[in-house]
Design an enzyme around this catalytic site. Structure first.
Site, mmCIF file in Angstrom:
data_model
loop_
_atom_site.group_PDB
_atom_site.id
_atom_site.type_symbol
_atom_site.label_atom_id
_atom_site.label_comp_id
_atom_site.label_asym_id
_atom_site.label_seq_id
_atom_site.Cartn_x
_atom_site.Cartn_y
_atom_site.Cartn_z
ATOM 1 C CE1 TYR A 17 18.933 39.036 -57.743
ATOM 2 C CE2 TYR A 17 18.967 36.646 -57.417
ATOM 3 C CZ TYR A 17 19.135 37.879 -56.925
ATOM 4 O OH TYR A 17 18.911 37.951 -55.603
ATOM 5 C CD GLU A 18 14.164 38.898 -61.189
ATOM 6 O OE1 GLU A 18 13.453 38.829 -62.101
ATOM 7 O OE2 GLU A 18 14.118 38.017 -60.018
#
Lengths: 249, 596
Positions: free
Chosen positions: B436-437
């Site tokens: 994620y990110e």
């Protein structure tokens, strides 16, 4: 009403304590230190008393090296109003501490002094009682409940047989037991504010108190290691061992 | 489950000696951030971490989150812990004092966040996202929005989420379909978002969603995306909560890790359109969201640091307690920490975690310098450095955390593979951090394309010079450890320098070159930057050893030896990454898709 809360800096309760190799004491260099847990309870109780409107000012005080300022700052961050450090490098015993505290009480004239019942390092359980005797004040030790009642304070004490409730006339000394309260988590804004609260530094000479030890420590050693237990077949064998091996019956 | 205690001494070492607190607190507005205050903050955060957050880490993992009648509920204890956290004022740590913040440095916020992440990563995601949202709103939102929403976000009473991903739009946000239509002073949002972390929950009375959506007249691609603030409950001008907005969780995902963090499918505008407010300018939403994204990228690196520290503490406790086998130096059966191979694993965990810590905190200081300095050139320098380091730090730390949390299991042997032990949870939790990110691949591409090629290698060259200065200082020291560290460290710096030249020389001739080597390039950069911090740490340790009292010497000797381990066991990876980089794209791109 002012409340004075004397607190002590001790080895953190979670640290495993070691005796110095030369037997002169306990290793404290480079070890995590913290406010004595009983003292934390004392500060918490003072704050609750103030929050309930029975007190106007809380002063935390400690006696020791300049490093002790950290626990004073913690006390201030918990909610005390100001702090006093009596700075000394000397190894102090309860009588000297009680004398110093008496001198502070005379200067600050609090109506109530709340202390931890003992410090987890030396476990003396003496300072509160000695201070009470020196001042000639009433004492309610091992408190598990403190209630204010028309200028009196009712203290529920934890004693061997159960609980005992005493009513003390102010001014008085209270020492705290573990069940009295659960100290709060310190709030971040209060850590910041504590930095700006007053902290006065004195030395024992300012108070004219002789802090020389009356006791001499001969040696300090680690408690003997406990031997592993054994399983016995029946009560008869147990009786036999108690009689013939341990020779206790 | 084992306890967690924040490594306050190590944190202080990094804060004071490597992240230069004494320079940070000379910046305007930061003069209160003195070493003794920082120590108090760390001690109290440590207490909150170990007494409030850590005890519900494993139970949260086992219980997971509940989705019932359109509402999401966090595991038992999570709401109370959040309440305590908010009452204690922690969410406001680094924010503007004029809005109720404490105005402390980002670097200190980074250290405190490490504690939350170590104690309970799934729980900590919620405040982590809110923190990013505050920065985004502060930077891009209109004053009316800031005045209405920021105080409650800064206090932590409300929380925030980021809504980017849709089923067809993951790494490629150009494909976003969620629509926004203007209606008077607000917009109506319709569409579905997936993978929304803490999208719905019962910890706070209101949740604000930052949502990427497309206006009807928007140009195609990423230049046509706008950012909206969509509250769960609408907020009246006086700040009180009004009607329930038309935004609902549809379902929650069943995941490999972070079980206690609800990952929601969110539906906007199923009934009449979810009311949203524009943040920043129309069609400029992605740029605004990148403010949040960049914050989140460093925050995820800190997560991977936190989870590595937790895994290390657990493995270390086990290695000191588990008796197995004999050693050459001791009589009888010994605890496994006596075995060299267990030592190797523990040292790798320890050295890796310490390098991550130093790198994360030092990277965060660039935020403080660029936010606070009045010197424009200095500001630009740190903005560029932060932009360069962010993808390298996020990519490298999160990848290294996979290795470290995996070693944490390995040290436990069979017991590590048993869920009850708790070592496996760290690996499962850590696994999301490379995804994620922005995945590792996206970080690597950001580093090579935008931060090296587009910059023509300027910023990294200046970073390399700084690293060489550290090498020079190291070469002045006359002890054996420093000499050894110096030799590995200079070799690694030159490997990175060579990789930069190769990339700049070859990206035009071979369009597949950057994409093929970007992962190795990013790992090389991270490894060398970690080595740079460990070299600095060794220099400080050397100097301190000269005048430290005997009782402090052990600490610095350990620092020195950990730096040497890093030099001997982790830095040599730099040469290996370089070797791969120099092979370019040929063996990656040669076979066609049918040949796979």
């Amino acid at each position: 009403m002012k409340i004075l809360v004397p607190i002590k800096r001790v080895i953190d309760a979670n640290v495993r304590v070691h005796v110095k190799s030369d037997g002169s004491g306990v290793e404290t260099a480079n070890i995590k230190m913290a406010m004595n847990p009983f003292c934390e309870i004392a500060v918490e109780e003072a704050i609750r008393i103030k929050e309930a409107g029975h007190a106007s000012e809380i002063i935390v005080i400690t006696i020791g090296t300049s490093q002790c300022q950290d626990i004073l700052r913690s006390g201030l961050a918990m909610g005390a109003d100001r702090a006093i450090l009596i700075e000394t490098e000397a190894e102090l015993q309860p009588l000297a501490i009680a004398k110093l505290l008496k001198a502070i009480v005379e200067r600050q004239s609090p109506q109530l002094v709340i202390l931890g019942k003992q410090a987890i390092d030396d476990d003396n359980n003496q300072t509160g009682q000695m201070l009470s005797a020196l001042l000639g004040w009433a004492q309610g030790t091992f408190a598990s409940k403190v209630v204010f009642n028309d200028g009196n304070v009712e203290v529920t004490r934890e004693i061997d047989g159960g609980l005992e409730t005493v009513s003390l006339q102010l001014p008085a000394i209270v020492t705290t037991d573990l069940r009295l309260n659960e100290p709060r988590y310190i709030k971040l804004p209060n850590i910041m504010k504590a930095k700006k609260k007053p902290l006065d530094i004195l030395c024992p000479d300012d108070l004219g108190i002789d802090v020389n030890s009356r006791l001499k420590v001969l040696s300090i050693e680690q408690p003997a290691k406990r031997a592993a237990g054994i399983k016995l077949a029946d009560v008869q064998e147990l009786m036999d061992k108690l009689k013939n091996e341990a020779k206790v019956i | 489950m084992t306890a967690y205690t924040a490594p306050v001494r190590d944190m202080k070492f990094v804060i004071e000696e490597l992240a230069d607190l004494s320079l940070i607190n000379q910046l305007p507005g930061l003069q209160d951030a003195t070493a003794d205050l920082v120590e108090q903050i760390l001690e109290q955060a440590s207490r909150m971490g170990s007494e409030v957050l850590a005890p519900i880490n494993q139970s949260g993992d086992q219980h997971g989150v509940t989705f019932k009648q359109g509402n999401v509920y966090a595991p038992p204890g999570f709401k109370d812990a959040y309440q305590t956290f908010v009452e204690s004022g922690w969410p406001a740590l680094s924010f503007d004092p004029d809005r109720g913040g404490q105005g402390l440095p980002e670097m200190i916020a980074t250290a405190v966040n490490e504690i939350w992440q170590s104690a309970n990563m799934a729980w900590s995601l919620c405040p982590m996202l809110t923190e990013g949202a505050v920065i985004t709103l502060e930077t891009h939102a209109l004053k009316t929005i800031k005045d209405l929403y920021l105080p409650k976000l800064i206090s932590g009473e409300w929380t925030c989420t980021m809504n980017l991903t849709e089923s067809q739009a993951g790494s490629d946000l150009a494909a976003i379909k969620t629509r926004a239509t203007q209606e008077g002073d607000h917009y109506l949002i319709t569409g579905q978002k997936i993978f929304i972390t803490w999208g719905d929950h019962d910890l706070s009375e209101n949740i604000l969603h930052l949502v990427l959506a497309r206006l009807a007249d928007a140009p195609p691609g990423i230049k046509g995306i706008s950012l909206f603030l969509v509250p769960k409950f609408l907020v009246s001008p006086d700040g009180s909560l009004g009607e329930r907005n038309d935004v609902y969780p549809v379902s929650i995902e069943h995941k490999l890790g972070i079980h206690a963090s609800p990952t929601c499918v969110m539906s906007f505008g199923d009934q009449h359109g979810a009311i949203g407010y524009l943040v920043g300018e129309e069609h400029n939403g992605l740029a605004c969201m990148f403010t949040m994204m960049n914050h989140a990228r460093l925050a995820v690196a800190v997560q991977s640091l936190g989870i590595s520290e937790r895994a290390y503490q657990q493995a270390l406790a086990y290695a000191k307690e588990r008796v197995q086998g004999k050693s050459n130096t001791q009589q009888g059966r010994v605890t496994i920490i006596h075995h060299p191979d267990v030592r190797r694993m523990l040292m790798l965990m320890k050295a890796g975690t310490e390098a991550m810590r130093a790198l994360c905190y030092v990277t965060a200081t660039s935020l403080d310098y660029s936010n606070r300095t009045e010197d424009e050139a200095f500001k630009t320098k740190h903005l560029q450095l932060f932009a360069l380091l962010t993808p390298a730090v996020k990519g490298w730390c999160t990848e290294l955390a996979q290795e470290i949390t995996s070693l944490g299991i390995q040290i436990h042997g069979g017991m590590g593979y048993i869920e009850e032990t708790g070592a496996a949870q760290h690996l499962r939790d850590a696994r999301i951090t490379t995804i994620y990110e922005g995945t590792t691949g996206i970080q690597a591409q950001d580093l090579t394309d935008r931060k090296i090629i587009r910059d023509n290698g300027k910023t990294i060259s200046s970073l390399l010079d700084t690293m060489r200065e550290t090498a020079d200082s190291l070469s002045q020291l006359d002890d054996n450890n420093s000499t050894i560290i110096h030799s590995h460290y200079t070799e690694a710096i030159e490997a990175l320098a060579q990789a930069v030249s190769w990339l700049l020389d070859n990206y035009k001739d071979d369009i597949n070159a950057p994409g093929s080597i970007s992962y190795d390039f990013m790992m090389l950069t991270g490894t060398v930057c970690g080595g740079w911090q460990m070299a600095r740490s060794a220099i400080v340790a050397h100097n301190k050893l000269n005048d430290a009292s005997e009782s402090h010497k052990d600490f610095y000797r350990t620092k020195q030896m950990t730096a040497r381990f890093y030099a001997e066991h982790i830095l040599p990876r730099a040469s290996s990454y370089l070797k791969t980089i120099l092979t370019g794209s040929e063996s990656i791109m040669a076979i066609n898709t049918d040949q796979f």
